[in-house]
Motif scaffolding. Structure first.
Motif, PDB file in Angstrom:
ATOM      1  N   GLN A  98       0.840  -1.196   0.000  1.00  0.00           N
ATOM      2  CA  GLN A  98       0.000   0.000   0.000  1.00  0.00           C
ATOM      3  C   GLN A  98       0.878   1.249   0.000  1.00  0.00           C
ATOM      4  OE1 GLN A  98      -2.820   0.057   3.240  1.00  0.00           O
ATOM      5  NE2 GLN A  98      -3.345   2.177   2.901  1.00  0.00           N
ATOM      6  N   PRO A  99       0.719   2.134  -0.997  1.00  0.00           N
ATOM      7  CA  PRO A  99       1.445   3.407  -0.969  1.00  0.00           C
ATOM      8  C   PRO A  99       0.752   4.380  -0.021  1.00  0.00           C
ATOM      9  CG  PRO A  99       0.080   3.301  -2.933  1.00  0.00           C
ATOM     10  CD  PRO A  99      -0.094   1.983  -2.194  1.00  0.00           C
ATOM     11  N   LEU A 100       1.541   5.110   0.750  1.00  0.00           N
ATOM     12  CA  LEU A 100       1.012   6.089   1.704  1.00  0.00           C
ATOM     13  C   LEU A 100       1.791   7.387   1.524  1.00  0.00           C
ATOM     14  CD1 LEU A 100       1.142   3.594   4.684  1.00  0.00           C
ATOM     15  CD2 LEU A 100      -0.947   4.343   3.550  1.00  0.00           C
ATOM     16  N   ILE A 101       1.090   8.497   1.496  1.00  0.00           N
ATOM     17  CA  ILE A 101       1.761   9.781   1.304  1.00  0.00           C
ATOM     18  C   ILE A 101       1.323  10.747   2.393  1.00  0.00           C
ATOM     19  CG2 ILE A 101       0.023  10.652  -0.297  1.00  0.00           C
ATOM     20  CD1 ILE A 101       2.373  11.988  -1.838  1.00  0.00           C
ATOM     21  N   GLY A 102       2.267  11.560   2.830  1.00  0.00           N
ATOM     22  CA  GLY A 102       1.968  12.580   3.826  1.00  0.00           C
ATOM     23  C   GLY A 102       2.651  13.876   3.458  1.00  0.00           C
ATOM     24  N   GLU A 103       2.301  14.938   4.168  1.00  0.00           N
ATOM     25  CA  GLU A 103       2.921  16.239   3.937  1.00  0.00           C
ATOM     26  C   GLU A 103       3.256  16.872   5.269  1.00  0.00           C
ATOM     27  OE1 GLU A 103       0.906  18.961   1.318  1.00  0.00           O
ATOM     28  OE2 GLU A 103       0.356  17.342  -0.057  1.00  0.00           O
ATOM     29  N   GLY A 104       4.443  17.441   5.370  1.00  0.00           N
ATOM     30  CA  GLY A 104       4.885  18.116   6.585  1.00  0.00           C
ATOM     31  C   GLY A 104       6.265  17.648   6.982  1.00  0.00           C
ATOM     32  N   LYS A 105       6.512  17.612   8.291  1.00  0.00           N
ATOM     33  CA  LYS A 105       7.789  17.136   8.811  1.00  0.00           C
ATOM     34  C   LYS A 105       7.729  15.606   8.841  1.00  0.00           C
ATOM     35  CE  LYS A 105       8.892  21.195  11.453  1.00  0.00           C
ATOM     36  NZ  LYS A 105       9.769  21.684  12.487  1.00  0.00           N
ATOM     37  N   PRO A 106       8.638  14.927   8.147  1.00  0.00           N
ATOM     38  CA  PRO A 106       8.523  13.476   7.964  1.00  0.00           C
ATOM     39  C   PRO A 106       8.334  12.670   9.252  1.00  0.00           C
ATOM     40  CG  PRO A 106      10.193  14.332   6.521  1.00  0.00           C
ATOM     41  CD  PRO A 106       9.770  15.464   7.405  1.00  0.00           C
ATOM     42  N   ALA A 107       9.162  12.856  10.245  1.00  0.00           N
ATOM     43  CA  ALA A 107       9.040  12.055  11.467  1.00  0.00           C
ATOM     44  C   ALA A 107       7.687  12.293  12.134  1.00  0.00           C
ATOM     45  CB  ALA A 107      10.177  12.356  12.434  1.00  0.00           C
ATOM     46  N   ARG A 108       7.258  13.547  12.232  1.00  0.00           N
ATOM     47  CA  ARG A 108       5.974  13.878  12.865  1.00  0.00           C
ATOM     48  C   ARG A 108       4.820  13.249  12.097  1.00  0.00           C
ATOM     49  NH1 ARG A 108       5.782  13.751  17.317  1.00  0.00           N
ATOM     50  NH2 ARG A 108       7.913  13.260  17.303  1.00  0.00           N
ATOM     51  N   VAL A 109       4.836  13.384  10.773  1.00  0.00           N
ATOM     52  CA  VAL A 109       3.753  12.843   9.942  1.00  0.00           C
ATOM     53  C   VAL A 109       3.686  11.326  10.091  1.00  0.00           C
ATOM     54  CG1 VAL A 109       2.987  12.502   7.550  1.00  0.00           C
ATOM     55  CG2 VAL A 109       3.751  14.758   8.296  1.00  0.00           C
ATOM     56  N   ILE A 110       4.855  10.676  10.058  1.00  0.00           N
ATOM     57  CA  ILE A 110       4.892   9.214  10.174  1.00  0.00           C
ATOM     58  C   ILE A 110       4.412   8.779  11.553  1.00  0.00           C
ATOM     59  CG2 ILE A 110       6.435   7.209  10.241  1.00  0.00           C
ATOM     60  CD1 ILE A 110       8.047   8.708   7.964  1.00  0.00           C
TER      61      ILE A 110
END
Length: 155
Positions: A98-110
């Motif tokens: 499953q592809p997952l995408i986020g936006e912002g600061k990587p560690a925080r988003v994850i």
């Protein structure tokens, strides 16, 4: 209750049920190594693999962040990048990717968005490559410190 000793300790097999791989759009070398590891574990255990990439909005200057075309182009690049990873994982034999995408600061988003909704029991990240040297980058370090799941950093 008596304290358990080394002689009393019984080795138990560990199995993971959901894997989350974080890939860095700016560091293909470390991402590829972590990807190889994640695909191997997902295929062997026959478990779902989520692959996340985060659009680092903090890396954009004011003009870029206000430009709808620039953001759209970057999102499209990340989606294409993720889709390539998904296709390669499927070709390797991973059944559920499953592809997952986020936006912002990587560690925080994850840690705050992606992991709670995907619910992995193992998060896999690459060590960062900078100036020809491998080191644990700030994203991998923060994830390792704060994640509720186990974390493996691949070199």
């Amino acid at each position: 209750m008596a304290e358990e000793t080394e002689e009393d300790f019984v080795v138990e097999s560990m199995h993971y049920s959901r894997l989350l791989l974080a890939v860095d759009d700016d560091d293909d070398d470390s991402s590829h190594k972590a990807f190889n590891y994640a695909c191997t574990v997902a295929k062997v255990y026959e478990v779902p693999l989520g692959i996340v990439s985060v659009l680092e909005t903090g890396d954009l200057n004011i003009y870029q962040s206000l430009s709808p075309d620039m953001l759209s182009d970057r999102r499209s690049e990340i989606v294409a990048h993720l889709n390539t990873y998904v296709e390669k994982a499927q070709a390797f034999g991973v059944q559920d990717v499953q592809p997952l995408i986020g936006e912002g600061k990587p560690a925080r988003v994850i840690l705050e968005d992606i992991a709670p909704s995907f619910n992995p029991d193992l998060i896999i990240v690459g060590s960062h490559t900078a100036r020809g040297h491998l080191h644990i980058g700030h994203v991998a370090s923060e994830i390792a410190r704060e994640a509720n799941a186990s974390v493996i950093i691949v070199r």
